[in-house]
Design an enzyme around this catalytic site. Structure first.
Site, PDB file in Angstrom:
ATOM      1  N   HIS A   1     -33.644  39.465  57.557  1.00 20.64           N
ATOM      2  CA  HIS A   1     -33.232  38.183  56.972  1.00 20.64           C
ATOM      3  C   HIS A   1     -34.135  37.781  55.805  1.00 20.64           C
ATOM      4  O   HIS A   1     -33.773  36.918  55.013  1.00 20.64           O
ATOM      5  CB  HIS A   1     -33.159  37.072  58.031  1.00 20.64           C
ATOM      6  CG  HIS A   1     -34.474  36.556  58.524  1.00 20.64           C
ATOM      7  ND1 HIS A   1     -34.934  36.788  59.800  1.00 20.64           N
ATOM      8  CD2 HIS A   1     -35.423  35.796  57.938  1.00 20.64           C
ATOM      9  CE1 HIS A   1     -36.097  36.179  59.973  1.00 20.64           C
ATOM     10  NE2 HIS A   1     -36.418  35.571  58.850  1.00 20.64           N
TER      11      HIS A   1
ATOM     12  N   SER B   1     -41.908  34.836  58.478  1.00 19.37           N
ATOM     13  CA  SER B   1     -41.027  35.940  58.848  1.00 19.37           C
ATOM     14  C   SER B   1     -41.495  37.251  58.242  1.00 19.37           C
ATOM     15  O   SER B   1     -41.760  37.338  57.047  1.00 19.37           O
ATOM     16  CB  SER B   1     -39.594  35.679  58.368  1.00 19.37           C
ATOM     17  OG  SER B   1     -38.928  34.820  59.237  1.00 19.37           O
TER      18      SER B   1
ATOM     19  N   ASP C   1     -32.814  42.877  63.060  1.00 22.33           N
ATOM     20  CA  ASP C   1     -33.474  42.016  62.079  1.00 22.33           C
ATOM     21  C   ASP C   1     -34.733  42.659  61.504  1.00 22.33           C
ATOM     22  O   ASP C   1     -35.782  42.015  61.399  1.00 22.33           O
ATOM     23  CB  ASP C   1     -33.813  40.651  62.682  1.00 22.33           C
ATOM     24  CG  ASP C   1     -34.014  39.585  61.599  1.00 22.33           C
ATOM     25  OD1 ASP C   1     -33.932  39.935  60.400  1.00 22.33           O
ATOM     26  OD2 ASP C   1     -34.270  38.425  61.944  1.00 22.33           O
TER      27      ASP C   1
END
Length: 376
Positions: free
Chosen positions: A114, A228, A145
């Protein structure tokens, strides 16, 4: 865990995820934008400490009255930060920011899928912050992911991170989270492992991957947009996970719920990233699948009541067990299925080749089938 519904945030500067709703050990999430602009992040960027504060890696003399054990713990923190932080980078993908971990001296960097989104070219800033380096996508694997990018011209002395065994992680273990929250490069927070074995599902709104990820590490280390793809490390300086999701409580309004974050375990990271580096793509997901295309169906009360089989792949696991289009799946190994997401979550902890019992209805009659699971 509090029984109230949570929302889970993506650690990406422009977006977040809606979290998980407890279901046994399963957490469910949708992804929603948080609206953090790259322009605003740029104003915050850089590694310089605030005036009057020591930077994360700076040493300081023990204070009077501080127990030796506390001084030793501080030294451990500083040692790990000095060792690991050079392997954590900032990644700019279009109008969003995230983090990444250096895999090798050839310039391979692992991050979240992402974070890269639909982009194929990126700007990467190393911990030294001297200059932005160009990089290109090797491959993205949204199902877990994860993604790998490669620097076009890796600088000399690029330091690869050391990965630990996430299967040996235990509750109460001290961990540090490293990354670029809100664009603040080379930031570090600390906490403990709060739980292990969590299964978390992301949504697809706001650019989310829709991934359902098993065995995630839950941590109290502060995780914010921009973390992230960064590193969750133990006090031996080994990466045990990649921070990916944070929880938010609707009653708190905006912002994350303090002390509830989730990291993809290092065992999963290495399995996926190593295949991408070697083959340019994932060739063995290790994820179980029924081999169907399905959709959620509603019952008489208009509430989700099962998964309708739209199609069953020829020769796939469901097809071999006699399941066909039109059947409605209602349970997997006795665990009730209400939505397509619940089916994905139920399969997340299973392995290809494993035998499971599937309960389904056909023309109003209930049936059971023993299915040998295939691979995603």
């Amino acid at each position: 865990m509090d029984a109230r519904e949570l929302r889970v945030s993506r650690f990406l500067s422009r977006s977040c995820a809606t979290p998980p709703r407890p279901c046994r050990r399963v957490l469910r999430a949708r992804l929603l934008p948080v609206g953090a602009a790259l322009g605003a992040v740029a104003l915050l960027g850089g590694c310089s400490p605030v005036a009057g504060q020591a930077s994360a890696g700076s040493a300081r003399a023990p204070e009077a009255g501080v127990p030796r054990s506390a001084d030793q713990l501080q030294s451990d923190y500083q040692r790990v930060i000095k060792d690991v932080l050079p392997s954590v980078v900032q990644i700019r993908a279009g109008d969003s920011l995230g983090s990444g971990i250096v895999l090798d001296g050839k310039g391979h960097v692992v991050t979240n899928a992402h974070v890269v989104g639909d982009e194929r070219a990126f700007k990467v800033t190393t911990a030294t912050g001297e200059q932005e380096l160009s990089a290109k996508l090797v491959s993205s694997y949204p199902q877990q992911d994860l993604a790998v990018v490669r620097l076009d011209h890796p600088p000399k002395g690029l330091k690869a991170a050391r990965f630990g065994d996430s299967r040996k992680v235990s509750m109460g273990q001290i961990v540090l989270a490293m990354g670029s929250p809100l664009g603040l490069a080379s930031s570090v927070t600390q906490g403990i492992v709060s739980a292990t074995g969590r299964t978390v599902s992301e949504g697809r709104s706001g650019g989310g991957t829709g991934a359902t990820i098993a065995n995630m590490v839950q941590t109290s280390a502060a995780i914010n947009p921009g973390n992230s793809g960064g590193a969750l490390v133990d006090l031996d300086g080994r990466v045990i996970g990649i921070p990916t999701l944070a929880a938010t409580d609707p009653e708190l309004g905006s912002g994350t719920a303090p002390g509830i974050g989730f990291a993809i375990p290092s065992a999963t990271v290495r399995t996926i990233a190593d295949q991408i580096v070697k083959n340019g793509k994932v060739t063995d997901s290790g994820r179980a699948a029924l081999g169907i295309t399905g959709r959620t169906v509603l019952g008489a009360s208009l509430s989700p009541s099962g998964v309708a089989v739209v199609s069953a792949r020829d020769g796939g696991a469901a097809d071999k067990a006699g399941i066909r289009a039109g059947d409605i799946l209602t349970a997997l190994d006795g665990e009730k299925l209400t939505t397509i997401e619940s089916l994905t979550e139920a399969l997340a902890a299973d392995r290809p080749g494993q035998r499971v019992e599937v309960t389904y209805t056909r023309d109003g009659d209930e049936h059971k089938a023993r299915v040998t699971l295939g691979e995603m």
